[in-house]
Design an enzyme around this catalytic site. Structure first.
Site, short mmCIF file in Angstrom:
data_model
loop_
_atom_site.label_atom_id
_atom_site.label_comp_id
_atom_site.label_asym_id
_atom_site.label_seq_id
_atom_site.Cartn_x
_atom_site.Cartn_y
_atom_site.Cartn_z
N CYS A 62 -24.68 14.96 10.30
CA CYS A 62 -23.61 15.06 10.92
C CYS A 62 -23.11 16.41 10.35
CB CYS A 62 -22.50 13.77 10.56
SG CYS A 62 -22.18 13.75 8.95
N GLN A 63 -21.77 16.36 10.55
CA GLN A 63 -21.29 17.59 10.08
C GLN A 63 -21.31 18.06 8.35
OE1 GLN A 63 -20.44 20.15 12.13
NE2 GLN A 63 -19.93 21.61 10.33
#
Length: 98
Positions: A62-63
């Site tokens: 993800c981020q």
């Protein structure tokens, strides 16, 4: 249960034939993602696991690592072999694809 790897380890794994799932939302993914990643947003993941191979190994990103950890917990409970990429896309030093 699932495993986690650091970004330097993931960078080495990217040189192999691996499957990467980016669980960020579609607009985040479109703005740049690691090579080989396919997008399955966390908010849609429960409806998108039917096309996943339960014999395959997946790297989840993800981020920064929070959503991927949530996704890994869910997918591991569903019987998938998953690895959380710690640090996420923000820790990736290579070229992001769009």
């Amino acid at each position: 249960m699932y495993r986690s790897i650091s970004m330097p380890e993931f960078d080495q794994e990217l040189k192999k034939d691996i499957q990467v799932i980016d669980v960020r939302e579609r607009d985040e993914f479109a703005n740049g993602h690691v090579p080989k990643a396919i997008n399955k947003p966390l908010s849609e993941l429960a409806t998108q696991i039917t096309d996943m191979d339960d014999e395959a190994e997946y790297y989840i990103i993800c981020q920064s690592g929070g959503r991927s950890a949530q996704a890994c917990a869910y997918l591991a409970d569903q019987g998938f072999d998953v690895i959380n990429v710690m640090g996420g896309t923000s820790a990736y030093t290579g070229h992001l694809e769009q």
